[in-house]
Motif scaffolding. Structure first.
Motif, PDB file in Angstrom:
ATOM      1  N   LYS A 335      -4.613  -6.422   7.776  1.00 17.22           N
ATOM      2  CA  LYS A 335      -3.360  -6.371   7.053  1.00 17.22           C
ATOM      3  C   LYS A 335      -3.234  -5.120   6.058  1.00 17.22           C
ATOM      4  CE  LYS A 335      -3.158 -11.442   6.598  1.00 17.22           C
ATOM      5  NZ  LYS A 335      -3.089 -12.674   5.833  1.00 17.22           N
ATOM      6  N   ARG A 336      -2.057  -4.730   5.705  1.00 20.86           N
ATOM      7  CA  ARG A 336      -1.876  -3.470   5.074  1.00 20.86           C
ATOM      8  C   ARG A 336      -0.967  -3.864   3.636  1.00 20.86           C
ATOM      9  NH1 ARG A 336      -2.958  -2.439  10.065  1.00 20.86           N
ATOM     10  NH2 ARG A 336      -3.817  -0.078  10.582  1.00 20.86           N
ATOM     11  N   VAL A 337      -0.921  -2.876   2.855  1.00 19.22           N
ATOM     12  CA  VAL A 337      -0.097  -3.132   1.593  1.00 19.22           C
ATOM     13  C   VAL A 337       1.371  -3.287   2.073  1.00 19.22           C
ATOM     14  CG1 VAL A 337      -1.678  -1.982   0.211  1.00 19.22           C
ATOM     15  CG2 VAL A 337       0.096  -0.728   1.241  1.00 19.22           C
ATOM     16  N   THR A 338       2.263  -3.826   0.839  1.00 21.94           N
ATOM     17  CA  THR A 338       3.492  -4.229   1.028  1.00 21.94           C
ATOM     18  C   THR A 338       4.149  -3.926  -0.182  1.00 21.94           C
ATOM     19  OG1 THR A 338       3.385  -6.467   0.525  1.00 21.94           O
ATOM     20  CG2 THR A 338       3.402  -5.942   2.981  1.00 21.94           C
ATOM     21  N   ASN A 339       5.256  -3.818  -0.233  1.00 21.84           N
ATOM     22  CA  ASN A 339       6.313  -3.474  -1.554  1.00 21.84           C
ATOM     23  C   ASN A 339       5.619  -2.577  -2.514  1.00 21.84           C
ATOM     24  OD1 ASN A 339       7.937  -4.125  -3.588  1.00 21.84           O
ATOM     25  ND2 ASN A 339       6.586  -5.598  -4.747  1.00 21.84           N
ATOM     26  N   SER A 353       0.143  14.380 -10.852  1.00 22.91           N
ATOM     27  CA  SER A 353      -0.087  13.298  -9.740  1.00 22.91           C
ATOM     28  C   SER A 353       0.959  12.255  -9.608  1.00 22.91           C
ATOM     29  CB  SER A 353      -1.380  12.391 -10.526  1.00 22.91           C
ATOM     30  OG  SER A 353      -1.133  11.585 -11.901  1.00 22.91           O
ATOM     31  N   LEU A 354       0.702  11.603  -8.517  1.00 18.21           N
ATOM     32  CA  LEU A 354       1.799  10.413  -8.398  1.00 18.21           C
ATOM     33  C   LEU A 354       0.801   9.247  -8.356  1.00 18.21           C
ATOM     34  CD1 LEU A 354       3.275  12.160  -5.194  1.00 18.21           C
ATOM     35  CD2 LEU A 354       4.298  11.563  -7.448  1.00 18.21           C
ATOM     36  N   LEU A 355       1.585   8.133  -8.817  1.00 16.47           N
ATOM     37  CA  LEU A 355       0.662   6.800  -8.807  1.00 16.47           C
ATOM     38  C   LEU A 355       1.301   5.944  -7.909  1.00 16.47           C
ATOM     39  CD1 LEU A 355      -1.526   5.234 -10.342  1.00 16.47           C
ATOM     40  CD2 LEU A 355       0.537   4.072 -11.472  1.00 16.47           C
ATOM     41  N   VAL A 356       0.619   5.137  -6.764  1.00 20.98           N
ATOM     42  CA  VAL A 356       1.290   4.153  -5.716  1.00 20.98           C
ATOM     43  C   VAL A 356       0.707   3.044  -6.286  1.00 20.98           C
ATOM     44  CG1 VAL A 356       0.951   3.561  -3.576  1.00 20.98           C
ATOM     45  CG2 VAL A 356       1.110   6.191  -3.963  1.00 20.98           C
ATOM     46  N   GLU A 357       1.644   2.085  -6.444  1.00 23.48           N
ATOM     47  CA  GLU A 357       1.521   0.740  -6.614  1.00 23.48           C
ATOM     48  C   GLU A 357       1.992  -0.332  -5.711  1.00 23.48           C
ATOM     49  OE1 GLU A 357       1.937  -0.322 -11.233  1.00 23.48           O
ATOM     50  OE2 GLU A 357       3.500   1.159 -10.755  1.00 23.48           O
ATOM     51  N   ALA A 358       1.322  -1.155  -5.296  1.00 24.72           N
ATOM     52  CA  ALA A 358       1.534  -1.916  -4.091  1.00 24.72           C
ATOM     53  C   ALA A 358       0.986  -3.660  -4.180  1.00 24.72           C
ATOM     54  CB  ALA A 358       1.066  -1.238  -2.838  1.00 24.72           C
ATOM     55  N   ASP A 359       1.531  -4.267  -3.423  1.00 22.06           N
ATOM     56  CA  ASP A 359       0.869  -5.483  -3.010  1.00 22.06           C
ATOM     57  C   ASP A 359      -0.032  -5.392  -2.050  1.00 22.06           C
ATOM     58  OD1 ASP A 359       2.752  -6.383  -5.187  1.00 22.06           O
ATOM     59  OD2 ASP A 359       4.159  -7.082  -3.627  1.00 22.06           O
ATOM     60  N   ALA A 360      -1.354  -5.639  -2.566  1.00 26.26           N
ATOM     61  CA  ALA A 360      -2.376  -5.372  -1.405  1.00 26.26           C
ATOM     62  C   ALA A 360      -3.035  -6.800  -1.084  1.00 26.26           C
ATOM     63  CB  ALA A 360      -3.314  -4.366  -2.165  1.00 26.26           C
ATOM     64  N   PRO A 361      -3.146  -7.073   0.166  1.00 27.40           N
ATOM     65  CA  PRO A 361      -3.933  -8.404   0.456  1.00 27.40           C
ATOM     66  C   PRO A 361      -5.384  -8.347   0.061  1.00 27.40           C
ATOM     67  CG  PRO A 361      -3.809  -7.160   2.685  1.00 27.40           C
ATOM     68  CD  PRO A 361      -2.807  -6.733   1.349  1.00 27.40           C
ATOM     69  N   GLY A 362      -5.899  -9.466  -0.642  1.00 22.10           N
ATOM     70  CA  GLY A 362      -7.227  -9.477  -1.139  1.00 22.10           C
ATOM     71  C   GLY A 362      -7.399  -9.131  -2.528  1.00 22.10           C
ATOM     72  N   CYS A 363      -6.130  -8.420  -3.346  1.00 22.23           N
ATOM     73  CA  CYS A 363      -6.298  -8.129  -4.454  1.00 22.23           C
ATOM     74  C   CYS A 363      -5.066  -8.699  -5.254  1.00 22.23           C
ATOM     75  CB  CYS A 363      -6.054  -6.530  -4.578  1.00 22.23           C
ATOM     76  SG  CYS A 363      -7.315  -5.483  -3.843  1.00 22.23           S
ATOM     77  N   ARG A 364      -5.400  -8.989  -6.592  1.00 22.84           N
ATOM     78  CA  ARG A 364      -4.343  -9.247  -7.704  1.00 22.84           C
ATOM     79  C   ARG A 364      -3.445  -8.050  -7.944  1.00 22.84           C
ATOM     80  NH1 ARG A 364      -9.060 -11.325 -10.357  1.00 22.84           N
ATOM     81  NH2 ARG A 364      -9.281 -13.523 -10.402  1.00 22.84           N
ATOM     82  N   ILE A 381      -8.259  11.678  -5.522  1.00 21.92           N
ATOM     83  CA  ILE A 381      -7.873  10.356  -5.385  1.00 21.92           C
ATOM     84  C   ILE A 381      -8.651   9.344  -6.009  1.00 21.92           C
ATOM     85  CG2 ILE A 381      -7.477   8.539  -3.311  1.00 21.92           C
ATOM     86  CD1 ILE A 381      -7.222  10.847  -1.397  1.00 21.92           C
ATOM     87  N   ILE A 382      -7.883   8.312  -6.515  1.00 15.94           N
ATOM     88  CA  ILE A 382      -8.481   7.524  -7.646  1.00 15.94           C
ATOM     89  C   ILE A 382      -7.985   6.188  -7.362  1.00 15.94           C
ATOM     90  CG2 ILE A 382      -8.950   6.741  -9.829  1.00 15.94           C
ATOM     91  CD1 ILE A 382      -8.250   9.720 -10.644  1.00 15.94           C
ATOM     92  N   ASN A 383      -8.514   5.232  -6.482  1.00 17.29           N
ATOM     93  CA  ASN A 383      -8.037   4.013  -6.032  1.00 17.29           C
ATOM     94  C   ASN A 383      -8.620   2.780  -7.141  1.00 17.29           C
ATOM     95  OD1 ASN A 383      -6.861   5.009  -3.773  1.00 17.29           O
ATOM     96  ND2 ASN A 383      -8.833   4.879  -2.459  1.00 17.29           N
TER      97      ASN A 383
END
Length: 623
Positions: A335-339, A353-364, A381-383
């Motif tokens: 599964k991959r990120v959505t939204n 820098s750019l900030l990517v926010e997403a709904d990630a399975p397995g994560c709040r 890159i900072i995840n």
């Protein structure tokens, strides 16, 4: 692991003897490892009686209860001169367990690097007698966390038992204690008295590497509380920028190897003449242009302006730094990120820098920052993941597909450089690989080096962690950072709830040079150290010079009560090189061959020969 040897009886040994005969085993000694009941089994209290009875009944073979040292000493005495020789990486099979407690593994890796840097700062400054016992205690914690035994046998089946939690707490404390001790030792190494003027804060920037560094340092809000203006020792302004995190980014140019530079933070606005810019979902500097895909949240384009080349591939519509979550163990269920939401995080002339926010399975929560710095040929890159407490089987993989046609993948491990398959011993693991600092993918014209300060495992080509053991390793131009899993049935943590950050750095280059890859990897693990100034400012005078661009000093520390130094020199190339070691502290010194403990060996005169892919320890004594 087949049960009680006493109950299995003589037939167990006879069966082994027949097997060795069928294989034409050429030696008269063989090791029979043994525990009762399999993994984590206790010693067999009846073993001495079994061995005694066997040796009374049979003239051969003779059974001997022995340590590993006794076995190999005797084996080498009999056969050492005739044994065949093999070289290569015997890639291990069980290292993926470390990704079952990724946060602590990350803390421990950082602590090890911090201790190396603290030793180097001490060697450069010599502020007081070297606290060798304190360093030994810190290193002991690092080593005991890395040691194989991780936790309770029932850590997965009964994770909430006090016994299980107590076992894990012991293991976890090794990493957290190493973290706190290493921070304290680095602070002590750089400590001192510095009387600044009102409205000023002195900052010393230490370069603990054996090559010159140009990079950005990030001062904490406390270190830069008086203002945003930074000047050097001559009062000249230094590029700086206040970030949204409260940190002050400061550009430090060409700081010599193994030395320090004094900067002053003052009241006033930041000074910057950089050329970093953001347009839509793209960020760029003079070297690179990077774009983020608004659907996948991955880097869809990474253009190297030197030649207009595209370095990012999109094999499945994703790109670099794509988050992939596998529930269970079959990558077909990935599964991959959505939204996905992409916004500007930092927008300045020095750092953007750019900030990517997403709904990630397995994560709040999940977000990643893609950052570039003015004048530096690198993408950071900072995840950041806020993990749910998941106790079923799972794995998290971060994809890095590079567009390097016919590229050869290499990675570093234990001061060696490995090409999968080519440089692996027969029987080595091909499903995942342990990486010390970096991976490089290059053809004969260009390539890219990927540094991983926090996450030490990769998979090559496809997600392979839970496949049947592979017989052949793929030489692909794409790989995955295998950051977290929950696949073990025992010993390791049942879940990994909470916040964790994984950092990566990407640097394109022309011709592949191993020494450059090593510098880049070590530089990301051991960045410039910025601390509140201690004592009088030091001159830009390196502790020593090596006289060879192919030889790196990967550690330097004080040793012995008489104030000597111990250097570890590393040659990452395929040819022997000589280091013409020059000491720059205005004192007469002598150079001696040594070992890891600093014992004095033969005197070294002239160039110090460092063999291909080899390390040499040198002790520097005051005359």
């Amino acid at each position: 692991h087949e049960g009680d040897l006493t109950k299995l009886g003589d037939e167990k040994v006879f069966k082994l003897m027949r097997k060795l005969d069928d294989l034409d085993y050429p030696y008269e000694i063989v090791q029979l490892p043994y525990t009762v009941g399999g993994d984590n089994g206790p010693p067999d209290l009846n073993l001495p009686d079994f061995v005694k009875r066997w040796n009374e009944r049979y003239s051969a073979p003779r059974l001997i209860i022995a340590t590993h040292e006794q076995l190999f000493t005797e084996f080498e005495r009999r056969y050492g001169s005739t044994l065949p020789t093999f070289s290569g990486d015997f890639t291990p099979y069980w290292e993926d367990g470390a990704a079952s407690s990724s946060l602590e593994t990350e803390l421990n890796r950082q602590a090890a690097d911090r201790l190396i840097q603290a030793e180097a700062v001490w060697a450069m400054r010599s502020p007081a007698p070297f606290p060798s016992e304190d360093f030994a205690s810190a290193w002991r914690n690092v080593i005991l966390y890395d040691e194989h035994t991780w936790g309770a046998y029932n850590s997965i089946s009964e994770p909430d038992l006090p016994f299980v939690k107590g076992q894990w707490e012991i293991k976890r404390r090794f990493a957290t204690d190493a973290d706190s001790l290493s921070k304290a030792l680095l602070k002590t190494a750089a400590a001192g008295e510095f009387k600044s003027k009102k409205g000023e804060i002195g900052i010393d920037v230490h370069n603990t590497n054996s090559w010159d560094r140009t990079d950005v340092v990030y001062l904490t809000a406390e270190q830069s509380a008086v203002g945003d203006l930074v000047v050097d020792g001559g009062g000249n302004p230094v590029p700086s920028q206040r970030l949204s995190s409260g940190e002050l980014a400061v550009f430090v140019k060409e700081i010599p190897s193994m030395t320090s530079r004094r900067l002053i933070v003052r009241k006033g606005g930041a000074h910057s003449t950089g050329a970093v810019s953001i347009s839509g979902n793209a960020v760029e500097n003079s070297h690179l242009s990077v774009s983020v895909d608004p659907n996948s949240g991955a880097i869809s384009s990474m253009e190297w302006k030197r030649n207009g080349l595209q370095l990012a591939a999109q094999p499945h519509g994703g790109g670099l730094n794509e988050y992939i979550y596998v529930p269970g163990s079959d990558p077909k269920d990935a599964k991959r990120v959505t939204n996905v939401r992409v916004r500007v995080k930092e927008k300045g002339k020095l750092v953007s820098s750019l900030l990517v926010e997403a709904d990630a399975p397995g994560c709040r929560k999940y977000y990643n920052e893609v950052r570039v710095v003015d004048g530096i040929n690198r993408v950071d890159i900072i995840n950041t993941l806020d993990r749910e407490a998941i106790r079923t089987k799972e794995g998290i993989h971060i994809a890095f597909p590079f567009s390097i046609p016919d590229g050869q993948l290499r990675y570093d491990v234990a001061h060696g450089i490995v090409r999968p398959e080519t440089d692996q011993l027969p029987g080595a693991c091909k499903n995942f690989f342990s990486v010390q600092s970096w991976v490089d993918v290059s053809n004969d014209q260009r390539g890219i080096t990927w540094a991983t300060p926090d996450a030490p495992l990769i998979e090559i080509g496809t997600i392979t962690a839970e496949k049947r053991w592979l017989k052949v390793a793929d030489n692909a131009q794409n790989f995955y950072s295998y950051v977290m899993n929950n696949y073990w049935h025992t010993n390791y943590k049942a879940d990994q709830e909470g916040m964790i950050t994984f950092r990566y750095a990407l640097q394109p280059h022309g011709e592949y040079l191993p020494e450059d890859a090593v510098r880049f990897g070590l530089g990301q693990r051991q960045p410039l150290v910025a601390v509140v100034a201690g004592g009088p400012a030091k001159s830009d005078n390196s502790l020593f010079e090596l006289g060879s661009s192919s030889i790196l000093a990967i550690s330097a520390k004080p040793v012995g009560p008489e104030g000597a130094w111990l250097l570890c020199l590393y040659n990452p190339t395929a040819l022997t090189h000589a280091a013409s070691l020059q000491w720059n502290r205005g004192m007469a010194v002598s150079f001696h061959a040594s070992d890891v403990f600093g014992n004095v060996g033969e005197a070294l005169e002239g160039g110090i020969q460092v063999p291909a892919y080899g390390t040499v320890f040198v002790r520097v004594n005051k005359k």
